[in-house]
Design a protein around this motif. Sequence first.
Motif, PDB file in Angstrom:
ATOM      1  N   ILE A   1     -13.470  -0.892   3.021  1.00 25.42           N
ATOM      2  CA  ILE A   1     -13.162  -2.359   3.317  1.00 25.42           C
ATOM      3  C   ILE A   1     -14.336  -3.376   3.306  1.00 25.42           C
ATOM      4  O   ILE A   1     -14.484  -4.375   2.746  1.00 25.42           O
ATOM      5  CB  ILE A   1     -12.333  -2.679   4.383  1.00 25.42           C
ATOM      6  CG1 ILE A   1     -10.969  -1.850   4.331  1.00 25.42           C
ATOM      7  CG2 ILE A   1     -12.202  -3.979   4.905  1.00 25.42           C
ATOM      8  CD1 ILE A   1     -10.290  -1.497   5.569  1.00 25.42           C
TER       9      ILE A   1
ATOM     10  N   CYS B   1      -7.021   3.372   2.096  1.00 22.77           N
ATOM     11  CA  CYS B   1      -6.982   2.019   1.998  1.00 22.77           C
ATOM     12  C   CYS B   1      -7.275   1.186   3.265  1.00 22.77           C
ATOM     13  O   CYS B   1      -7.386   0.209   3.596  1.00 22.77           O
ATOM     14  CB  CYS B   1      -5.577   1.442   1.750  1.00 22.77           C
ATOM     15  SG  CYS B   1      -5.104   2.141  -0.142  1.00 22.77           S
ATOM     16  N   TYR B   2      -7.027   2.347   4.264  1.00 28.21           N
ATOM     17  CA  TYR B   2      -7.522   1.983   6.046  1.00 28.21           C
ATOM     18  C   TYR B   2      -8.968   2.312   6.257  1.00 28.21           C
ATOM     19  O   TYR B   2      -9.432   2.110   7.398  1.00 28.21           O
ATOM     20  CB  TYR B   2      -6.535   2.193   6.852  1.00 28.21           C
ATOM     21  CG  TYR B   2      -5.164   1.509   6.794  1.00 28.21           C
ATOM     22  CD1 TYR B   2      -5.336   0.490   7.778  1.00 28.21           C
ATOM     23  CD2 TYR B   2      -4.335   2.030   6.047  1.00 28.21           C
ATOM     24  CE1 TYR B   2      -3.933  -0.291   7.728  1.00 28.21           C
ATOM     25  CE2 TYR B   2      -2.961   0.974   6.010  1.00 28.21           C
ATOM     26  CZ  TYR B   2      -2.860  -0.121   6.867  1.00 28.21           C
ATOM     27  OH  TYR B   2      -1.611  -0.707   6.699  1.00 28.21           O
TER      28      TYR B   2
ATOM     29  N   ASP C   1      -8.361  -5.234   8.145  1.00 29.29           N
ATOM     30  CA  ASP C   1      -8.436  -3.597   8.364  1.00 29.29           C
ATOM     31  C   ASP C   1      -7.800  -2.645   7.283  1.00 29.29           C
ATOM     32  O   ASP C   1      -7.693  -1.723   7.821  1.00 29.29           O
ATOM     33  CB  ASP C   1      -7.627  -3.564   9.870  1.00 29.29           C
ATOM     34  CG  ASP C   1      -6.151  -4.133   9.739  1.00 29.29           C
ATOM     35  OD1 ASP C   1      -5.750  -4.542   8.714  1.00 29.29           O
ATOM     36  OD2 ASP C   1      -5.551  -3.845  10.970  1.00 29.29           O
ATOM     37  N   SER C   2      -7.475  -3.531   6.127  1.00 35.26           N
ATOM     38  CA  SER C   2      -6.833  -2.695   5.206  1.00 35.26           C
ATOM     39  C   SER C   2      -6.926  -3.337   3.778  1.00 35.26           C
ATOM     40  O   SER C   2      -7.386  -4.426   3.765  1.00 35.26           O
ATOM     41  CB  SER C   2      -5.406  -2.347   5.160  1.00 35.26           C
ATOM     42  OG  SER C   2      -4.473  -3.403   4.940  1.00 35.26           O
TER      43      SER C   2
ATOM     44  N   GLU D   1      -4.629  -3.784   1.850  1.00 35.04           N
ATOM     45  CA  GLU D   1      -3.416  -4.696   1.641  1.00 35.04           C
ATOM     46  C   GLU D   1      -3.743  -5.948   0.640  1.00 35.04           C
ATOM     47  O   GLU D   1      -4.348  -6.719   1.263  1.00 35.04           O
ATOM     48  CB  GLU D   1      -2.565  -4.905   2.683  1.00 35.04           C
ATOM     49  CG  GLU D   1      -0.977  -5.129   2.294  1.00 35.04           C
ATOM     50  CD  GLU D   1      -0.054  -3.965   1.814  1.00 35.04           C
ATOM     51  OE1 GLU D   1      -0.295  -3.878   0.606  1.00 35.04           O
ATOM     52  OE2 GLU D   1       0.390  -3.427   2.678  1.00 35.04           O
TER      53      GLU D   1
ATOM     54  N   ILE E   1       0.953  -1.064   0.078  1.00 36.84           N
ATOM     55  CA  ILE E   1      -0.055   0.150   0.107  1.00 36.84           C
ATOM     56  C   ILE E   1       0.939   1.275  -0.039  1.00 36.84           C
ATOM     57  O   ILE E   1       0.609   2.189  -0.862  1.00 36.84           O
ATOM     58  CB  ILE E   1      -0.824   0.069   1.314  1.00 36.84           C
ATOM     59  CG1 ILE E   1      -2.166  -1.043   1.101  1.00 36.84           C
ATOM     60  CG2 ILE E   1      -1.451   1.403   1.610  1.00 36.84           C
ATOM     61  CD1 ILE E   1      -3.087  -1.120   2.099  1.00 36.84           C
TER      62      ILE E   1
ATOM     63  N   ASP F   1      -4.690   6.445   3.827  1.00 30.50           N
ATOM     64  CA  ASP F   1      -5.922   6.577   4.777  1.00 30.50           C
ATOM     65  C   ASP F   1      -6.915   6.009   4.117  1.00 30.50           C
ATOM     66  O   ASP F   1      -7.653   5.255   4.706  1.00 30.50           O
ATOM     67  CB  ASP F   1      -6.202   7.982   5.314  1.00 30.50           C
ATOM     68  CG  ASP F   1      -5.024   8.664   6.071  1.00 30.50           C
ATOM     69  OD1 ASP F   1      -4.503   8.002   6.683  1.00 30.50           O
ATOM     70  OD2 ASP F   1      -4.833   9.894   6.129  1.00 30.50           O
TER      71      ASP F   1
END
Length: 355
Positions: free
Chosen positions: A165, A159-160, A173-174, A176, A137, A157
């Motif tokens: 999600i 991506c989280y 939690d991401s 990734e 990421i 941010d």
Amino acid sequence: MKKLTKIKKIILSILAVIFVVFCVLAGNLINQFTPVSKDKNAELVKFGIPYGTNSYVVTQQLKEQNLIKNPKIFYYLLLRPKYLKIIYPKVQMPEKLDFQCGLYKISPSMNYAEIIQIFAEGRKEIIKVSIPEGLTISKVATLLEKNEICKKDKFIDACYNKEIIDSFQIPADSLEGYLFPDTYYLDYGMDEKQIANLMVKTFFTQIKSIEGFEKLTPVQIHETVKLASVVEREYRLPEEAPLIASVFSNRIKNSIGLYSCATVEYIITEILGKPHPTRIFDSDLKIDNPYNTYMYNGLPPGPISNPGVVALKASAKPAKTDYFYFQVADPSIGKHVFNKTFSEHVQNHNLYTKD
């Protein structure tokens, strides 16, 4: 008689003054409608309209970049493009202009009609960016910022962002592992959430055509992505990816640690924030972290990269082998040697990592 002649002279003088004033005013008005530059070869200027920008702000920015002379006139014409025909009879313009956000190229030699027509027709520039396989990421974010597409921190941010999600039913939690490596054609002004969404949507579109993904649950997909993220960071030659996936699968089934130096590299660069190592040392293998597959059995807690098609295919359907070990045999081409038993396996302490 002399008095009448004097009055006529005064009237003529007044008329002359009025005429001069009119000519000056008319000249100034006409000048306001002429381009900033008379040079037809004037260099094109990049002009960006981010999402959510209104007409007034667009007008002010055009003036600040010295692309128009009179912002008040331009703003009026921007709101009422039909009146452009009075000044520029040959112009074809809609009754109402809904200009599109994006990146445009405008020349200071263009008149108001030409500039507004570019907005009306949506003649915007597209930003091309290629995301290589195996980036994390943070590395994707760095690449996007380098290409002036968005800010690194804001993309991370995004991506989280739990809302994004959850919308894809990703049990993590991401994002990734789900930012699909591909060449993207992006509009200027796309925000970080839109870009992240696009990459994840591309991921789920791509796996539809990969054998082995069709019946997997979100949790099973995530486990496959975690495996693929490790395979991505280990293989060099595409034909070896299924073999590497088979080694890891065999180790997982037998509760043996993956012993992947790629997971240690992830700890060093992404968790500890250190520079990318050229090799992994014995001391690195002793770092106590759940992502360290030399210390903890099974897959890492989450993906360690964003894998491409080769790694995803290999992990969705690993080769059927009895291999439990592999190591680099030829670093120049990335060729590996695979072994079934430890006695066949020659431990190489100079462990290489993928760039």
